[in-house]
Design a protein around this motif. Structure first.
Motif, PDB file in Angstrom:
ATOM      1  N   LEU A  28       0.816  -1.222   0.000  1.00  0.00           N
ATOM      2  CA  LEU A  28       0.000   0.000   0.000  1.00  0.00           C
ATOM      3  C   LEU A  28       0.849   1.270   0.000  1.00  0.00           C
ATOM      4  O   LEU A  28       0.381   2.335  -0.442  1.00  0.00           O
ATOM      5  CB  LEU A  28      -0.922   0.011   1.222  1.00  0.00           C
ATOM      6  N   THR A  29       2.073   1.165   0.492  1.00  0.00           N
ATOM      7  CA  THR A  29       2.919   2.359   0.640  1.00  0.00           C
ATOM      8  C   THR A  29       3.166   3.101  -0.671  1.00  0.00           C
ATOM      9  O   THR A  29       3.025   4.340  -0.713  1.00  0.00           O
ATOM     10  CB  THR A  29       4.251   1.994   1.315  1.00  0.00           C
ATOM     11  N   PRO A  30       3.517   2.428  -1.772  1.00  0.00           N
ATOM     12  CA  PRO A  30       3.714   3.175  -3.030  1.00  0.00           C
ATOM     13  C   PRO A  30       2.444   3.879  -3.515  1.00  0.00           C
ATOM     14  O   PRO A  30       2.513   4.968  -4.093  1.00  0.00           O
ATOM     15  CB  PRO A  30       4.152   2.090  -4.024  1.00  0.00           C
ATOM     16  N   ILE A  31       1.291   3.243  -3.258  1.00  0.00           N
ATOM     17  CA  ILE A  31       0.018   3.863  -3.656  1.00  0.00           C
ATOM     18  C   ILE A  31      -0.213   5.143  -2.864  1.00  0.00           C
ATOM     19  O   ILE A  31      -0.523   6.208  -3.416  1.00  0.00           O
ATOM     20  CB  ILE A  31      -1.149   2.883  -3.449  1.00  0.00           C
ATOM     21  N   TYR A  32      -0.035   5.034  -1.531  1.00  0.00           N
ATOM     22  CA  TYR A  32      -0.179   6.214  -0.673  1.00  0.00           C
ATOM     23  C   TYR A  32       0.818   7.303  -1.083  1.00  0.00           C
ATOM     24  O   TYR A  32       0.458   8.484  -1.213  1.00  0.00           O
ATOM     25  CB  TYR A  32       0.040   5.843   0.795  1.00  0.00           C
ATOM     26  N   THR A  33       2.079   6.900  -1.291  1.00  0.00           N
ATOM     27  CA  THR A  33       3.129   7.863  -1.611  1.00  0.00           C
ATOM     28  C   THR A  33       2.817   8.621  -2.901  1.00  0.00           C
ATOM     29  O   THR A  33       3.013   9.836  -2.989  1.00  0.00           O
ATOM     30  CB  THR A  33       4.490   7.151  -1.746  1.00  0.00           C
ATOM     31  N   HIS A  34       2.309   7.910  -3.896  1.00  0.00           N
ATOM     32  CA  HIS A  34       1.957   8.544  -5.176  1.00  0.00           C
ATOM     33  C   HIS A  34       0.945   9.664  -4.972  1.00  0.00           C
ATOM     34  O   HIS A  34       1.158  10.803  -5.430  1.00  0.00           O
ATOM     35  CB  HIS A  34       1.389   7.496  -6.137  1.00  0.00           C
ATOM     36  N   PHE A  35      -0.147   9.352  -4.276  1.00  0.00           N
ATOM     37  CA  PHE A  35      -1.205  10.350  -4.085  1.00  0.00           C
ATOM     38  C   PHE A  35      -0.776  11.438  -3.098  1.00  0.00           C
ATOM     39  O   PHE A  35      -1.146  12.606  -3.264  1.00  0.00           O
ATOM     40  CB  PHE A  35      -2.489   9.670  -3.616  1.00  0.00           C
ATOM     41  N   ALA A  36      -0.003  11.052  -2.068  1.00  0.00           N
ATOM     42  CA  ALA A  36       0.416  12.019  -1.058  1.00  0.00           C
ATOM     43  C   ALA A  36       1.307  13.106  -1.653  1.00  0.00           C
ATOM     44  O   ALA A  36       1.152  14.296  -1.344  1.00  0.00           O
ATOM     45  CB  ALA A  36       1.147  11.300   0.077  1.00  0.00           C
ATOM     46  N   TYR A  37       2.218  12.708  -2.525  1.00  0.00           N
ATOM     47  CA  TYR A  37       3.097  13.700  -3.157  1.00  0.00           C
ATOM     48  C   TYR A  37       2.395  14.430  -4.297  1.00  0.00           C
ATOM     49  O   TYR A  37       2.631  15.619  -4.530  1.00  0.00           O
ATOM     50  CB  TYR A  37       4.388  13.034  -3.648  1.00  0.00           C
ATOM     51  N   LYS A  38       1.518  13.721  -5.000  1.00  0.00           N
ATOM     52  CA  LYS A  38       0.785  14.366  -6.094  1.00  0.00           C
ATOM     53  C   LYS A  38      -0.113  15.481  -5.576  1.00  0.00           C
ATOM     54  O   LYS A  38      -0.179  16.580  -6.169  1.00  0.00           O
ATOM     55  CB  LYS A  38      -0.049  13.326  -6.838  1.00  0.00           C
ATOM     56  N   TYR A  39      -0.798  15.224  -4.455  1.00  0.00           N
ATOM     57  CA  TYR A  39      -1.742  16.204  -3.935  1.00  0.00           C
ATOM     58  C   TYR A  39      -1.187  16.986  -2.743  1.00  0.00           C
ATOM     59  O   TYR A  39      -1.914  17.715  -2.079  1.00  0.00           O
ATOM     60  CB  TYR A  39      -3.052  15.506  -3.549  1.00  0.00           C
ATOM     61  N   LYS A  40       0.109  16.804  -2.482  1.00  0.00           N
ATOM     62  CA  LYS A  40       0.819  17.599  -1.475  1.00  0.00           C
ATOM     63  C   LYS A  40       0.170  17.522  -0.098  1.00  0.00           C
ATOM     64  O   LYS A  40      -0.270  18.534   0.461  1.00  0.00           O
ATOM     65  CB  LYS A  40       0.921  19.059  -1.946  1.00  0.00           C
ATOM     66  N   TRP A  41       0.144  16.290   0.438  1.00  0.00           N
ATOM     67  CA  TRP A  41      -0.469  16.082   1.743  1.00  0.00           C
ATOM     68  C   TRP A  41       0.504  16.426   2.867  1.00  0.00           C
ATOM     69  O   TRP A  41       0.817  15.589   3.712  1.00  0.00           O
ATOM     70  CB  TRP A  41      -0.932  14.635   1.887  1.00  0.00           C
ATOM     71  N   TRP A  42       1.020  17.626   2.875  1.00  0.00           N
ATOM     72  CA  TRP A  42       1.888  18.041   3.966  1.00  0.00           C
ATOM     73  C   TRP A  42       1.378  19.347   4.537  1.00  0.00           C
ATOM     74  O   TRP A  42       0.500  19.994   3.978  1.00  0.00           O
ATOM     75  CB  TRP A  42       3.335  18.185   3.504  1.00  0.00           C
ATOM     76  N   LYS A  43       1.968  19.714   5.679  1.00  0.00           N
ATOM     77  CA  LYS A  43       1.555  20.960   6.320  1.00  0.00           C
ATOM     78  C   LYS A  43       1.800  22.128   5.388  1.00  0.00           C
ATOM     79  O   LYS A  43       2.891  22.288   4.859  1.00  0.00           O
ATOM     80  CB  LYS A  43       2.363  21.199   7.598  1.00  0.00           C
ATOM     81  N   LYS A  44       0.784  22.946   5.219  1.00  0.00           N
ATOM     82  CA  LYS A  44       0.955  24.150   4.421  1.00  0.00           C
ATOM     83  C   LYS A  44       1.628  25.246   5.260  1.00  0.00           C
ATOM     84  O   LYS A  44       2.241  26.158   4.743  1.00  0.00           O
ATOM     85  CB  LYS A  44      -0.393  24.644   3.889  1.00  0.00           C
ATOM     86  N   ARG A  45       1.490  25.137   6.549  1.00  0.00           N
ATOM     87  CA  ARG A  45       2.195  26.037   7.466  1.00  0.00           C
ATOM     88  C   ARG A  45       2.281  25.361   8.826  1.00  0.00           C
ATOM     89  O   ARG A  45       1.436  24.540   9.195  1.00  0.00           O
ATOM     90  CB  ARG A  45       1.482  27.383   7.595  1.00  0.00           C
ATOM     91  N   ASP A  46       3.329  25.659   9.579  1.00  0.00           N
ATOM     92  CA  ASP A  46       3.536  25.059  10.889  1.00  0.00           C
ATOM     93  C   ASP A  46       2.764  25.817  11.961  1.00  0.00           C
ATOM     94  O   ASP A  46       2.434  27.005  11.803  1.00  0.00           O
ATOM     95  CB  ASP A  46       5.027  25.058  11.257  1.00  0.00           C
ATOM     96  N   ARG A  47       2.527  25.105  13.051  1.00  0.00           N
ATOM     97  CA  ARG A  47       1.921  25.770  14.200  1.00  0.00           C
ATOM     98  C   ARG A  47       2.887  26.801  14.756  1.00  0.00           C
ATOM     99  O   ARG A  47       4.076  26.530  14.933  1.00  0.00           O
ATOM    100  CB  ARG A  47       1.598  24.751  15.294  1.00  0.00           C
ATOM    101  N   THR A  48       2.401  27.965  15.057  1.00  0.00           N
ATOM    102  CA  THR A  48       3.229  29.007  15.654  1.00  0.00           C
ATOM    103  C   THR A  48       2.894  29.230  17.124  1.00  0.00           C
ATOM    104  O   THR A  48       3.657  29.872  17.841  1.00  0.00           O
ATOM    105  CB  THR A  48       3.042  30.344  14.905  1.00  0.00           C
ATOM    106  N   HIS A  49       1.747  28.674  17.569  1.00  0.00           N
ATOM    107  CA  HIS A  49       1.304  28.862  18.950  1.00  0.00           C
ATOM    108  C   HIS A  49       0.789  27.535  19.509  1.00  0.00           C
ATOM    109  O   HIS A  49       0.276  26.692  18.777  1.00  0.00           O
ATOM    110  CB  HIS A  49       0.212  29.922  19.040  1.00  0.00           C
TER     111      HIS A  49
END
Length: 342
Positions: A28-49
């Motif tokens: 399942l990991t390559p499938i997840y990785t493909h979509f995660a990087y394609k749709y940018k499933w990362w923090k758009k900004r970090d918590r500041t508080h």
């Protein structure tokens, strides 16, 4: 001889479940990785508080700017749920941890999706009070099933024996599950840390359950171990992705339920000692700031304190792993020698 044969047979089945889980997670990991990087499933900004509104100045300095996906815990949740549902579903042993896994994962997924979207105010993510309430509601539903449907009404105390507490077991169950869920979530702050600690904890409870004859619970625990081994393979520094709240809340909630089902509540703080210290350091820091207006640690939880003192992230992770493995082994030994295994 017959009992030994039976134990070895069940141990083999449990290990097979773990291997199957590992293989599915790897697929399942390559499938997840493909979509995660394609749709940018990362923090758009970090918590500041922080949740209390205080600026996270020290933690901000410790952060390394990178774009790696969150929500990799989805792989673990899907894998464990699939293997358990198809191969290891049992009303008395695996229903509750499975529901806890999925329920905790759902709360974490909502939180992660808010992170990924970049929405929210100074404190990014799901409102802390709402998140706590949702996890508590899941724990309460599980507690009702635990007490009324499965018939548990006591906890085992070494030397003393079974301590019958009746309906008080339900609020205790809720406290344990919510606390464990949050402790695991707090510990998920460095590459590989939470995943490695969860492997040790689930393996310990899996061995205990196996010797208790709770083969369904043992199978569930080692199914989690198999999926987590796959996750940690990609999560060790430098991580390809992180589990996110969907992983930490799901696995933390399930771990608390497993401790209650195996009647090893008093061993949970030992087997999960690093989780306790991580959550405890955050609580101490928060209490000290509110009451005395001063910090005890440079930053909390304690893994950030050690980072601020100059420890490399990998050093913190590896040493915490060693501690986690050691206390997990001690917990198993105590379980086998103090009456937890009948």
């Amino acid at each position: 001889m017959e009992s030994i044969t039976t134990l070895s047979d069940h141990a083999a089945i449990v290990m097979i479940l773990s291997v199957i889980s590992f293989c599915i997670a790897m697929l399942l990991t390559p499938i997840y990785t493909h979509f995660a990087y394609k749709y940018k499933w990362w923090k758009k900004r970090d918590r500041t508080h922080s949740t209390s509104g205080e600026a996270l100045s020290v933690i901000a300095k410790l952060r390394i700017k990178r774009t790696i996906p969150r929500m990799a815990g989805l792989i673990t949740v899907i894998t464990v749920a699939l293997v358990t549902f198809v191969l290891n579903l049992d009303r008395g042993q695996t229903w509750l941890p499975l529901v806890a896994l999925i329920g905790g994962g759902a709360v974490g997924l909502i939180d992660d999706m808010i992170y990924v979207s970049g929405k929210g105010g100074k404190v990014v993510g799901l409102n802390a009070k709402l998140k706590f309430s949702m996890i508590t509601a899941i724990a309460a539903a599980a507690a009702l099933f635990f007490y009324f449907k499965l018939g548990y009404n006591s906890i085992y105390i070494p030397v003393y024996g079974d301590l019958t507490i009746g309906w008080l077991l339900m609020p205790l169950f809720i406290l344990v599950v919510v606390s464990t869920s949050n402790a695991v979530n707090i510990s998920d702050g460095i590459d590989g840390l939470a995943g490695g600690l969860l492997i040790s904890a689930f393996a310990a409870f899996g061995v205990i359950a196996l010797f208790q004859g709770n083969y369904g619970i043992a199978g569930f625990c080692f199914t989690a171990v198999g999926a987590l081994l796959s996750y940690v393979w990609f999560n060790i520094a430098p991580a390809r992705f992180v589990m996110g709240d969907v992983g930490s809340f799901s696995l933390g909630t399930a771990l608390g339920v497993v401790a209650m089902l195996t009647d090893t509540l008093v061993l949970l703080p030992l087997i999960g000692l690093v989780f306790v210290v991580e959550a405890g350091s955050s609580l101490i820091q928060m209490t000290s700031k509110r009451l005395f207006h001063r910090k005890i640690f440079i930053a909390a939880p304690i893994h950030h304190h050690l980072e601020a003192q100059g420890w490399p992230k990998t050093k913190v992770t590896m040493r915490f792993w060693v501690i986690g493995q050691t206390v997990a082994a001690i917990g198993v030994i105590l379980a086998l020698t103090t009456g937890f295994v009948g």
